[in-house]
Structures are given as C-alpha cells and as structure tokens.
Design a protein around this motif. Structure first.
Motif, mmCIF file in Angstrom:
data_model
loop_
_atom_site.group_PDB
_atom_site.id
_atom_site.type_symbol
_atom_site.label_atom_id
_atom_site.label_comp_id
_atom_site.label_asym_id
_atom_site.label_seq_id
_atom_site.Cartn_x
_atom_site.Cartn_y
_atom_site.Cartn_z
ATOM 1 N N ASP A 73 4.841 -5.899 -6.384
ATOM 2 C CA ASP A 73 4.667 -6.270 -7.788
ATOM 3 C C ASP A 73 5.562 -5.435 -8.694
ATOM 4 O OD1 ASP A 73 2.799 -8.152 -7.044
ATOM 5 O OD2 ASP A 73 1.067 -6.911 -7.558
ATOM 6 N N LYS A 74 5.658 -4.134 -8.439
ATOM 7 C CA LYS A 74 6.506 -3.260 -9.257
ATOM 8 C C LYS A 74 7.979 -3.632 -9.120
ATOM 9 C CE LYS A 74 3.701 0.898 -9.544
ATOM 10 N NZ LYS A 74 3.582 2.301 -9.146
ATOM 11 N N ALA A 75 8.384 -4.021 -7.917
ATOM 12 C CA ALA A 75 9.777 -4.412 -7.711
ATOM 13 C C ALA A 75 10.119 -5.624 -8.565
ATOM 14 C CB ALA A 75 10.032 -4.715 -6.239
ATOM 15 N N VAL A 76 9.210 -6.580 -8.632
ATOM 16 C CA VAL A 76 9.448 -7.775 -9.437
ATOM 17 C C VAL A 76 9.403 -7.427 -10.922
ATOM 18 C CG1 VAL A 76 8.538 -10.050 -10.040
ATOM 19 C CG2 VAL A 76 8.636 -9.344 -7.658
ATOM 20 N N GLU A 77 8.505 -6.524 -11.312
ATOM 21 C CA GLU A 77 8.416 -6.115 -12.715
ATOM 22 C C GLU A 77 9.681 -5.405 -13.175
ATOM 23 O OE1 GLU A 77 4.844 -3.820 -13.216
ATOM 24 O OE2 GLU A 77 3.576 -5.524 -12.689
ATOM 25 N N GLY A 78 10.440 -4.859 -12.252
ATOM 26 C CA GLY A 78 11.674 -4.167 -12.598
ATOM 27 C C GLY A 78 12.756 -5.082 -13.146
ATOM 28 N N VAL A 79 12.606 -6.389 -12.977
ATOM 29 C CA VAL A 79 13.617 -7.325 -13.467
ATOM 30 C C VAL A 79 13.223 -7.981 -14.787
ATOM 31 C CG1 VAL A 79 14.484 -7.803 -11.147
ATOM 32 C CG2 VAL A 79 12.733 -9.287 -12.137
ATOM 33 N N GLU B 227 -4.201 -8.338 -15.996
ATOM 34 C CA GLU B 227 -4.070 -9.788 -16.203
ATOM 35 C C GLU B 227 -2.805 -10.143 -16.978
ATOM 36 O OE1 GLU B 227 -5.779 -12.018 -14.671
ATOM 37 O OE2 GLU B 227 -7.159 -10.565 -13.801
ATOM 38 N N VAL B 228 -2.422 -9.322 -17.946
ATOM 39 C CA VAL B 228 -1.189 -9.587 -18.691
ATOM 40 C C VAL B 228 0.016 -9.402 -17.776
ATOM 41 C CG1 VAL B 228 0.299 -8.748 -20.563
ATOM 42 C CG2 VAL B 228 -2.140 -9.091 -20.966
ATOM 43 N N ARG B 229 0.045 -8.325 -17.000
ATOM 44 C CA ARG B 229 1.162 -8.079 -16.081
ATOM 45 C C ARG B 229 1.288 -9.194 -15.054
ATOM 46 N NH1 ARG B 229 3.994 -3.638 -16.368
ATOM 47 N NH2 ARG B 229 3.196 -1.844 -17.476
ATOM 48 N N ARG B 230 0.175 -9.718 -14.594
ATOM 49 C CA ARG B 230 0.187 -10.798 -13.607
ATOM 50 C C ARG B 230 0.829 -12.071 -14.148
ATOM 51 N NH1 ARG B 230 -5.310 -12.539 -11.904
ATOM 52 N NH2 ARG B 230 -4.475 -14.623 -11.917
ATOM 53 N N GLN C 1 6.216 -13.107 -17.996
ATOM 54 C CA GLN C 1 7.516 -13.681 -17.652
ATOM 55 C C GLN C 1 7.526 -14.365 -16.269
ATOM 56 O OE1 GLN C 1 10.476 -10.583 -18.426
ATOM 57 N NE2 GLN C 1 10.730 -11.456 -20.456
ATOM 58 N N PRO C 2 6.766 -15.429 -16.131
ATOM 59 C CA PRO C 2 6.672 -16.097 -14.828
ATOM 60 C C PRO C 2 7.998 -16.695 -14.346
ATOM 61 C CG PRO C 2 5.593 -17.400 -16.521
ATOM 62 C CD PRO C 2 5.955 -16.082 -17.145
ATOM 63 N N GLN C 3 8.837 -17.157 -15.253
ATOM 64 C CA GLN C 3 10.109 -17.736 -14.820
ATOM 65 C C GLN C 3 11.075 -16.663 -14.322
ATOM 66 O OE1 GLN C 3 11.064 -19.878 -18.388
ATOM 67 N NE2 GLN C 3 10.183 -21.787 -17.596
ATOM 68 N N ILE C 4 11.102 -15.525 -15.003
ATOM 69 C CA ILE C 4 11.945 -14.405 -14.557
ATOM 70 C C ILE C 4 11.455 -13.911 -13.195
ATOM 71 C CG2 ILE C 4 12.668 -12.037 -15.093
ATOM 72 C CD1 ILE C 4 13.840 -13.963 -17.084
ATOM 73 N N ARG C 5 10.151 -13.814 -13.057
ATOM 74 C CA ARG C 5 9.535 -13.375 -11.798
ATOM 75 C C ARG C 5 9.912 -14.328 -10.659
ATOM 76 N NH1 ARG C 5 4.672 -10.355 -11.287
ATOM 77 N NH2 ARG C 5 4.429 -10.531 -13.526
ATOM 78 N N ARG D 112 2.332 -12.282 0.029
ATOM 79 C CA ARG D 112 1.728 -11.678 -1.165
ATOM 80 C C ARG D 112 1.136 -12.741 -2.073
ATOM 81 N NH1 ARG D 112 -1.204 -8.775 -3.676
ATOM 82 N NH2 ARG D 112 -0.571 -7.713 -5.546
ATOM 83 N N ASP D 113 1.858 -13.839 -2.272
ATOM 84 C CA ASP D 113 1.378 -14.920 -3.125
ATOM 85 C C ASP D 113 0.173 -15.637 -2.518
ATOM 86 O OD1 ASP D 113 3.352 -14.268 -4.917
ATOM 87 O OD2 ASP D 113 4.707 -15.893 -4.318
#
Length: 184
Positions: free
Chosen positions: A9-15, A74-77, A80-84, A138-139
């Motif tokens: 999750d943190k790796a994806v949040e990095g983008v 919940e906000v972090r989840r 930016q779903p498209q960027i994720r 993970r998903d």
C-alpha cells in the motif's frame, strides 16, 4: 494487516500526485463526496449521521484516536484510484517491483549444502509477473502468508537461483521478517 500488505500500500501511495487531506473535516468531506452522502459515511465509520454532518461543517475538528485512525485508513484506501490503478498496471506489465527486506532465509537444498536459516538483507528487483501476482493477491484480500509465499518465490527465482542459472533444486523459506519495503 501485515507487513507485506502495508508495504505494498505504501509503495502505491508513493506515486500519488496530490497529498491526502490532513484535517478531519477535509477527510470527512472527501468521504461524503466519494460515498455520495452522510449516511453511508456514518455506517462506514460507525458513528452517527449527525456527527458526520458536524465534521463536514467544521463544528468538530479533532476526532478521538480510534475514529481518526479509521477515517485516515478509509480516505487512504480511496484516494486517487486512477493513479493507483495506473501505477499497479505499469508495475504488473512493464516495470516490476523492487523489494528491500531483512528477514530470515532458510533453504531446502541438496545434501551437503548449508541450509541453515540466517538473517539476510536483500534488495532485489522482481519482474512484472511477481508484481502482478502480489497486487492481485492483495486486492483479493490474501493473507500475509500468501503474500509472503509469492515474495519468497520471486526472491528464490531472481536472487537465489539467478533466473534458473544455478541452484535449480533450491527452495527458499522466507520467515521472521524484520522489515520489508516495496518500491514501484
């Protein structure tokens, strides 16, 4: 949630291209917009609809610790779903993923070799197929053990077997994880 899941999750949040909202009222407004109403947000967070409305209007600004944690999660989840999705797709198709870990690695190998488990620090790029498997698992809500098994298989193939060029019968055990970080 385990170490590998959190690290993915943190790796994806990095983008992310924009920062996640920081204040409780801003986070609450974001959730209300995403879930299209205060009732679904109240049900999601386990609070009253009236409390959600008070956060949205800035009448309450500082939630108690447990609510603040749920709100942030919940906000972090949902942020930016498209960027994720784009970052996951790129890692799963072209770029792969880099794993940096310190853990205990043991081996099942041919007789006469040293198979005692020992603590190692490894940084290894894994090809896209392992990134895809990790993100899919993970998903799906895979357990920490399932994620660990996929990572162990990737490290076994790329680091210990050197893409099939050596140690063909080697099976790697990935245990006692001190830390693990993924990078896209």
């Amino acid at each position: 949630m385990g170490k590998l899941g959190e690290s993915l999750d943190k790796a994806v949040e990095g983008v992310f291209t924009r920062p996640v909202p920081k204040s409780a009222p801003a986070r609450m407004r974001y959730l209300v917009k995403q879930l299209k109403g205060t009732r679904p947000v109240a049900d999601l967070l386990g609070i009253s609809q009236r409390t959600v409305e008070r956060y949205v209007r800035n009448q309450i600004k500082h939630p108690r610790k447990d609510l603040a944690d749920r709100l942030e999660r919940e906000v972090r989840r949902r942020w930016q779903p498209q960027i994720r999705a784009k970052a996951k797709k790129q890692a799963a198709t072209t770029d792969g993923i880099v794993i940096d870990t310190r853990a205990r690695f043991g081996f099942t190998a041919a007789p006469g070799s040293t198979d005692d488990a020992r603590l190692r620090h490894l940084t290894q790029a894994l090809p896209p197929q392992y990134a895809a498997r990790l993100f899919e698992a993970r998903d799906r809500g895979a357990s920490e053990r399932q994620l660990r098994d996929i990572a162990a298989e990737g490290l076994q193939e790329m680091y210990f077997r050197d893409r099939g060029r050596r140690a063909s019968g080697l099976l790697v055990e990935f245990t006692d994880i001190d830390y693990v970080d993924f990078e896209l």
